[in-house]
Design a protein around this motif. Structure first.
Motif: not given
Length: 104
Positions: A71-88, A90-93
């Motif tokens: 939840q901290r890495l990816y965020g939600d509707a109110h918080y972007a998360g600590s990972l950039a989109d491309e990093a998200k 890569e992390h997800f994969l």
């Protein structure tokens, strides 16, 4: 209710209220793909891998609420998360690859 699209393929309207229900729905889809592959898919190796990938995504769906670090890495509707989109991505994969390895 089963409907057909312009190609004649059937699909169902699906609904889920939480990630546990989503995980169960994905698990059911994975098991259905396995069964249909055995019955009508000629036991395709590709379809087997597809079913295993869906099963892995089911495990990840459950992790979405079980793991506060995600939840901290990816965020939600109110918080972007600590990972950039491309990093998200890569992390997800990477998580998907780990979950997939666990289905063997």
């Amino acid at each position: 209710m089963i409907r057909g699209d312009e190609r004649g393929a059937a699909y169902k309207d699906v609904d889920f209220r939480n990630t546990e229900e989503l995980a169960a729905l994905l698990w059911q889809i994975a098991m259905t793909v396995h069964a249909k592959n055995r019955i009508a898919g000629g036991e395709s190796s590709f379809l087997w891998y597809l079913a295993e990938a869906i099963q892995s995504v089911s495990q990840l769906a459950q992790s979405a609420t079980d793991d506060p670090q995600l939840q901290r890495l990816y965020g939600d509707a109110h918080y972007a998360g600590s990972l950039a989109d491309e990093a998200k991505r890569e992390h997800f994969l990477g998580l998907l690859s780990e979950a997939f390895a666990g289905t063997k």
